[in-house]
Motif scaffolding. Structure first.
Motif, PDB file in Angstrom:
ATOM      1  N   TYR A 298       0.811  -1.031   0.042  1.00 52.15           N
ATOM      2  CA  TYR A 298       0.023  -0.093  -0.022  1.00 52.15           C
ATOM      3  C   TYR A 298       0.887   1.376  -0.090  1.00 52.15           C
ATOM      4  O   TYR A 298       2.026   1.204   0.141  1.00 52.15           O
ATOM      5  N   ASN A 299       0.214   2.387  -0.277  1.00 51.83           N
ATOM      6  CA  ASN A 299       0.923   3.649  -0.209  1.00 51.83           C
ATOM      7  C   ASN A 299      -0.215   4.708   0.108  1.00 51.83           C
ATOM      8  O   ASN A 299      -1.323   4.602  -0.296  1.00 51.83           O
ATOM      9  N   GLY A 300       0.321   5.835   0.562  1.00 52.57           N
ATOM     10  CA  GLY A 300      -0.547   6.895   0.918  1.00 52.57           C
ATOM     11  C   GLY A 300       0.074   8.159   1.651  1.00 52.57           C
ATOM     12  O   GLY A 300       1.233   8.069   1.543  1.00 52.57           O
ATOM     13  N   ASN A 301      -0.738   9.196   1.709  1.00 50.49           N
ATOM     14  CA  ASN A 301      -0.303  10.480   2.358  1.00 50.49           C
ATOM     15  C   ASN A 301      -1.486  11.064   3.365  1.00 50.49           C
ATOM     16  O   ASN A 301      -2.596  10.725   2.960  1.00 50.49           O
ATOM     17  N   SER A 331      -5.209  10.197   1.467  1.00 49.80           N
ATOM     18  CA  SER A 331      -5.295   9.316   0.453  1.00 49.80           C
ATOM     19  C   SER A 331      -4.442   8.141   0.591  1.00 49.80           C
ATOM     20  O   SER A 331      -3.531   8.120   0.961  1.00 49.80           O
ATOM     21  N   HIS A 332      -5.308   6.964   0.396  1.00 49.93           N
ATOM     22  CA  HIS A 332      -4.647   5.573   0.569  1.00 49.93           C
ATOM     23  C   HIS A 332      -5.069   4.719  -0.543  1.00 49.93           C
ATOM     24  O   HIS A 332      -6.161   4.722  -0.939  1.00 49.93           O
ATOM     25  N   THR A 333      -3.933   3.949  -1.164  1.00 50.17           N
ATOM     26  CA  THR A 333      -4.217   3.167  -2.125  1.00 50.17           C
ATOM     27  C   THR A 333      -3.585   1.859  -1.844  1.00 50.17           C
ATOM     28  O   THR A 333      -2.549   1.852  -1.399  1.00 50.17           O
ATOM     29  N   SER A 345      -9.446   1.551   0.517  1.00 48.63           N
ATOM     30  CA  SER A 345      -9.054   2.880  -0.335  1.00 48.63           C
ATOM     31  C   SER A 345      -9.697   3.879   0.461  1.00 48.63           C
ATOM     32  O   SER A 345     -10.638   3.899   1.220  1.00 48.63           O
ATOM     33  N   ALA A 346      -8.773   5.054   0.551  1.00 50.44           N
ATOM     34  CA  ALA A 346      -9.397   6.256   1.158  1.00 50.44           C
ATOM     35  C   ALA A 346      -9.168   7.398   0.314  1.00 50.44           C
ATOM     36  O   ALA A 346      -7.977   7.410  -0.441  1.00 50.44           O
TER      37      ALA A 346
END
Length: 882
Positions: A298-301, A331-333, A345-346
């Motif tokens: 995952y990755n996000g900020n 944001s999350h993917t 997801s977000a």
């Protein structure tokens, strides 16, 4: 070419940047030192049966020396001379050069390039190490026994930074001495032509770097601003550090010192950036940004900002009671391969309605937006199973009206239709009962509608609406008379609520007498409401084809899909169900019937019996055109002319009046392959008459069809829209230019669009998404909406356009504008001009008119590791706000 005046202004930011040289730049020196250590240190790993010497400085690995041109061995002095693509392999390391001198007696090696008969210099020494990368130099000399070495005119690159020139000396105690080396993000052989930071002398050890005087060179011109010395610790891990501020002026908030703060490298997966800002008129801001990633997972900020704004002058209520606003974005993917069948997801963007207009945000797009939306969702699909689960938290916010709608949360559990009476090992056609299909769907909703000022109050919590709905559709389909599809269906719906309403008549006293009103009470408690309906439907397809023997048009085909259905629903408004009640509505004693489930999420069962006939017609028209260049389809190309032209309605036989519903229609059409129009509308078949009462125009709908009076149904609503994008590549032109690739292009190609936007913001690279390889782009959107209420007509239409084009291979102009036909005014318009200066970017942004007038000029280094090396100028009038 950079102007000399820009050079003078830019040098100030460069010298400040040298004082706080980024850790990535320090890493370049550290990597260079590591390469030298690897090149000159001894290696105890044996690759051949060479006996290990007790002296730690003795060569222990087998050395293999080869040359393509010639090899000369001096037996007396034990020296090997290698000419023409010479190579020396020592363990897993390798040195390639035009000429190599290997002195086995003194344990030294010397490598350099060669000059051919035409005077061309080639064969530069190249050192290769699988773990450290590649290092290039003009010449290399080192001693295996003493672990000392010298490298002249070094050239090495990593992470977008380059260290070139000068002389480097490796000492026996693992110290690296540097003299007149240049650090730059410019990839030219001589970076001084553009820019470079020259370190006159320095020493690099395992834990620190100490430098003497350092200065900036731009366009081969050394600037007269020198940093006398520098000290940089090297903890060999992600390092925290101070972030430099921006200085400027805002017409409303005053002079500012903003974006200063601290960067915290938490670990290899997380980081945290803390920033703040102060304004001379008393306002202040603070924000925190965190980025996280785990490869293949995952990755996000996450971003949070708080802004306190003081308006007016000192002593006024606006000044003494500053407005406080906040904004949060997340944001999350999730990687699709991380957990197959499960996804999280977000996409969150929420905050105070006046944040973007009251804060010091200078982004035109953010200030102009009218809505904020958020969604956090989780879904689960069970393999080899018809069941699916999804749940989400949603948020919708209107920044103009300050209305907020929250879904806290929404859950859906469904079972796709199955044939319970069919067998997996069935042989032959299905029997009629095996075609029975059953499905199930469960919805659970919590919704809250309020304003941002009441969001966290008890009054808002009392407005939360909760409901659960179960739906069970049962259907049976079959084919009759070969060409007709016949289906029957039974639908059962049940809704569960935790509260209902009751209405009571109140005769309220007023200054002029009394007034009729209804008081609505909310009754807590569980109530269920169920309803069912049955129906049947039949449909078929009708084909029409016209062939043309001559001309470019080969044929036109028309496909019609008519459908007719009948449905029945009982009257759930009867007293025995308890879903409806009566209430007195006026002093005359008139009674009004209402549903106790009014304003609930899913509503209540229908009032009155319904025996309706539904009807619809779908049309598709396409044309076949002869094309001699296309042989894959027999030289015929299909072009859609009209797709999905649908018209639908129903007729309720049991209704007391207005038995025929309005007629809705929709469709899509294509003028070209690249331009399509979608449209929708509503036709009212009933007569509408208007009359003026006391100067006010009023109207009413009559239970009489328009064609009875010799006219067509009234167009109640009609809207159509289209958007069109066109660029040089869509016209089949060759868009390859002689532009060098953007140094950041590889970085942005490896991440998602959301991450690329974040990287753009973090690196503050104005040209990160400016593609000079496409000469021009053009896109526009048009929307038309016509409303006819019967006595009043209104037309709303807007046109928006944006695009870009290359003035030259290095100059690009972008624009965004539009036109509001109702107000006869141009929409907010902005222009941007970009200049590609190889390792620099020049961007000019300008909004010439409207409430958001502003301009800004930015000159900066492309590479993110030197993001503070820049010159910025903004309009002193700032962005006008309201």
């Amino acid at each position: 070419m950079l102007k000399f005046t820009n050079i003078i202004f830019t040098c100030i930011g460069a010298i400040i940047h040298i004082c706080l040289l980024t850790n990535d730049a320090i890493g370049q020196v550290d990597t260079l030192k590591t390469n030298i250590n690897a090149l000159t240190s001894t290696d105890s790993t044996k690759t051949d049966s060479v006996k290990k010497n007790s002296n730690k400085n003795t060569i222990t690995d087998k050395i293999v020396a080869t040359a393509e041109d010639s090899t000369f061995y001096d037996a007396k002095n034990n020296i090997i001379y290698l000419y023409g693509k010479a190579k020396v392999v020592y363990g897993d390391r390798e040195v390639d050069a035009g000429f190599i001198k290997l002195d086995q007696k003194n344990s030294t090696i010397f490598a350099k390039g060669t000059v051919d008969s035409l005077g061309k210099f080639s064969g530069l020494p190249i050192f290769k190490d699988p773990s450290q990368g590649t290092l290039t130099a003009d010449s290399v000399f080192y001693n295996f026994k003493t672990s000392k070495g010298k490298i002249y005119q070094v050239y090495t690159e990593q992470d977008g930074g380059f260290i070139t020139g000068g002389r480097i000396k490796k000492q026996q105690n693992n110290e690296v001495h540097m003299k007149r080396v240049t650090y730059s993000t410019c990839n030219l052989p001589d970076p001084h032509q553009h820019f470079g930071i020259i370190i006159t002398k320095g020493i690099a050890t395992e834990k620190q770097i100490v430098t003497g005087p350092a200065y900036l060179v731009i366009e081969d011109v050394p600037l007269p601003f020198v940093l006398p010395f520098g000290f940089f610790p090297k903890p060999n891990k992600r390092v925290s550090g101070v972030l430099l501020p921006n200085v400027g002026e805002d017409a409303r908030l005053g002079f500012f010192l903003k974006d200063f703060g601290y960067y915290v490298g938490l670990n290899d997966y997380w980081d945290l950036t803390l920033r703040g800002g102060v304004y001379s008129k008393g306002s202040y801001e603070t924000n925190a940004t965190s980025n996280y990633t785990k490869r293949y997972k995952y990755n996000g900020n996450l971003f949070f900002s708080f802004f306190s704004t003081k308006s007016g002058v000192e002593g006024t209520p606006e000044y003494e009671n500053p407005s406080k606003n906040f904004n949060i974005r997340w944001s999350h993917t999730q990687n699709p391969n991380a957990r197959p069948g499960t996804n999280f997801s977000a996409s969150v963007n929420a905050g105070s309605s006046s944040y973007f207009r009251q804060s010091g945000v200078q982004d035109f797009a953010q200030i102009a937006q009218n809505t904020l939306n958020s969604s956090i969702s989780y879904s689960k699909t069970w393999a080899n199973s018809p069941f699916n689960l999804s749940t989400s938290l949603s948020h919708s916010q209107d920044l103009t009206t300050k209305q907020i709608r929250l879904g806290l949360p929404t859950l859906n559990f469904s079972m796709s239709t199955i044939n319970p009476f069919d067998k997996k090992d069935r042989v032959g056609e299905q029997k009629w009962y095996q075609r029975i299909a059953v499905g199930y769907n469960l919805n659970f909703d919590n919704q809250l509608e309020t304003t941002d000022s009441l969001l966290f109050t008890k009054e808002a919590l009392r407005k939360v609406r909760t409901g659960i709905q179960h739906s069970i559709p049962v259907s049976l389909s079959s084919q009759i008379f070969k060409y007709f599809q016949f289906s029957q269906n039974v639908s059962y719906n049940e809704r569960w609520y935790l509260q209902t309403i009751r209405k009571n008549y109140i005769l309220a006293p007023t200054a002029n007498g009394t007034k009729d009103s209804l008081a609505i009470d909310t009754i807590q408690g569980f109530r269920r409401a169920s309803e069912y309906s049955v129906g049947t439907q039949i449909s078929t397809k009708i084909y029409g084809l016209v062939n043309f023997k001559k001309g470019k048009v080969a044929a036109i085909r028309h496909v019609m899909t008519p459908n007719v259905g009948i449905s029945y629903r009982p009257d759930f408004g009867q007293d025995k169900y308890g879903y409806y009640q009566d209430v007195r509505s006026n002093q005359a004693g008139d009674v009004q019937r209402y549903s106790i489930f009014e304003n609930s999420i899913y509503g209540g069962p229908g009032l009155g019996r319904q025996a309706a006939m539904t009807f619809g017609l779908e049309n598709n028209i396409e044309m076949k055109v002869r094309n001699s260049k296309d042989t894959t389809n027999g030289g015929v190309k299909k072009i859609p002319i009209l797709q999905g032209l649908n018209i639908n309605g129903n007729y309720n036989f049991l209704a007391d009046s207005f038995k025929l519903s309005t007629l809705s229609f929709s469709g899509r059409t294509f003028f070209t392959e690249k331009l399509g129009i979608s449209f929708t509308g509503v036709l009212d078949p009933y007569v509408y008459e208007t009359e003026e009462i006391n100067g006010v125009l009023r109207g009413r709908r009559l239970d009489r069809y328009t064609w009875q009076e010799g006219s067509l149904p009234r167009l109640q609503n009609f809207s159509f829209s289209f958007d069109y994008s066109l660029n040089s590549s869509t016209l089949g032109k060759n868009n390859k230019t002689n532009n060098p690739p953007n140094q950041n292009s590889d970085l942005f190609s490896r991440v998602s669009p959301q991450q690329a936007a974040q990287l753009q913001q973090i690196s503050r690279n104005a040209n990160a998404f400016v593609d000079f390889n496409i000469p021009w782009n053009l896109s526009f959107f048009y929307n038309f909406n016509y409303i006819n209420t019967g006595f009043e007509k209104d037309v709303v239409q807007t046109l928006n356009a944006n695009g870009d084009f290359n003035l030259t291979p290095k100059w690009k102009v972008q624009f965004s504008s539009g036109y509001d036909f109702n107000s006869n005014a141009i929409s907010p318009t902005s222009f941007a001009i970009y200049r590609d200066l190889h390792c620099w970017d020049l961007s000019i942004n300008w909004s010439p008119f409207g409430i958001y007038k502003f301009y800004s000029v930015n000159l900066r280094v492309k590479a993110s590791i030197l993001q503070d090396l820049k010159l910025s100028k903004r309009t002193t009038n700032a962005i006008q706000r309201f």
